[in-house]
Structure formats: C-alpha cells, structure tokens
Design a protein around this motif. Structure first.
Motif, PDB file in Angstrom:
ATOM      1  N   ALA A 295       1.421  -1.325   6.986  1.00 22.38           N
ATOM      2  CA  ALA A 295       0.586  -2.199   6.145  1.00 22.38           C
ATOM      3  C   ALA A 295       0.557  -1.691   4.708  1.00 22.38           C
ATOM      4  N   SER A 296       0.444  -0.386   4.530  1.00 25.34           N
ATOM      5  CA  SER A 296       0.436   0.192   3.181  1.00 25.34           C
ATOM      6  C   SER A 296       1.780  -0.030   2.494  1.00 25.34           C
ATOM      7  N   LEU A 297       2.864   0.175   3.234  1.00 24.79           N
ATOM      8  CA  LEU A 297       4.197  -0.071   2.672  1.00 24.79           C
ATOM      9  C   LEU A 297       4.378  -1.545   2.318  1.00 24.79           C
ATOM     10  N   THR A 298       3.860  -2.438   3.168  1.00 22.03           N
ATOM     11  CA  THR A 298       3.958  -3.878   2.918  1.00 22.03           C
ATOM     12  C   THR A 298       3.186  -4.252   1.656  1.00 22.03           C
ATOM     13  N   ASP A 299       2.005  -3.662   1.473  1.00 22.50           N
ATOM     14  CA  ASP A 299       1.231  -3.902   0.244  1.00 22.50           C
ATOM     15  C   ASP A 299       2.021  -3.441  -0.980  1.00 22.50           C
TER      16      ASP A 299
END
Length: 159
Positions: A12-16
């Motif tokens: 999720a952090s990488l996607t953000d």
C-alpha cells in the motif's frame, strides 16, 4: 504478528508512492512537451531539463511497480526459535537500549510502515545492518564501531 498484513501495508505504501510519482511524471512530461518549453535560444534548456526529469521519474515509477510485483508474490516464512535470520524475517533489535523492528525484504530498504502500533523499517540483506543480521539468531550480541563510538546490538526476537 501477521506478516501478510505487514506486506500488504508495504505494498500500500509503495502504491501510494507510485501514484504520487506517476502524477509528477505526467506533469513533467506535459512541461517538456508544452509549446512554452520550446527553446528560445541555444542556452534555453527548460524543455530538455523537463524531459530528463520526466524520464527519470518514469524509470523510478517502473522500479516501484516491479517492487510491488515482487512483494505481491513474496513467499513469507515464519521463523522457529533458534532459526537463523533470512529474507522475510521480522527482527526486533536492541541498539544501545533502544528497540527497533526491521523486516528483511527483497527491495525498498528504508521504507517505514506502521503496523500494530510499531514503526517497522524494511531493510535488505545487502544493507550494512542486513549483512550484520543475516544468519544470526535471537539472543545474539555484537558490537560495531561507528565513527568514534562503539554501538552494542542484541537481537531480541526473530519472527
């Protein structure tokens, strides 16, 4: 601690980060191709600089996308007591009395995520700390000389 949930938070952090980077890359591309970016003289490099920036951002976005794919297919392993640290280990480390938690991941060292009220940092086996941790077990201690001081480490737990 549920590692699958932790990996979901890493993804999720990488996607953000990917979303922010893609937006910036589009803006840089628009700047590079906009008519106002045409060179007015041989010394005017605005368009060229914006094109280089857009290219770099696109490469970085591809690296993040590759990382997301790697984390999505990452086989997670639970470590038994006494087992040596390896990839996907969750390590609690005491450093001169301060405790930190690290996830040994394949990429994106330095990424921090909050999970179950703890700040967890992703480190890779290639990082200096990762190299020191690999193949060690819970309870092991070692010291490292950093600049003019000696730092004491102890592995509290390995999950």
């Amino acid at each position: 601690m549920n590692k699958a949930q932790l990996v979901k938070k890493i993804i999720a952090s990488l996607t953000d980060n990917l979303g922010i980077l893609e937006k910036a890359a589009r803006a840089s591309h628009e700047e590079a191709t906009h008519e106002s970016s045409k060179a007015e003289s041989k010394y005017d490099t605005r368009g060229l600089e914006a094109a280089y920036l857009a290219g770099g951002q696109a490469r970085q976005a591809k690296e993040i996308l590759d990382s997301i794919k790697i984390y999505e297919s990452l086989p997670l392993r639970n470590f038994a007591p006494g087992e040596s640290i390896a990839s996907t280990a969750l390590v609690e480390l005491d450093t001169d009395g301060a405790r930190s938690t690290y996830f040994i991941g394949p990429r994106n060292g330095g990424l921090e995520v909050r999970h179950h009220g703890k700040e967890i940092m992703v480190i890779t086996p290639q990082s200096p700390l990762g190299q020191n941790l690999m193949d060690k077990t819970a309870g092991q201690r070692w010291t490292t000389k950093l600049a003019d001081s000696t730092v004491k480490y102890q592995i509290v737990s390995v999950l």
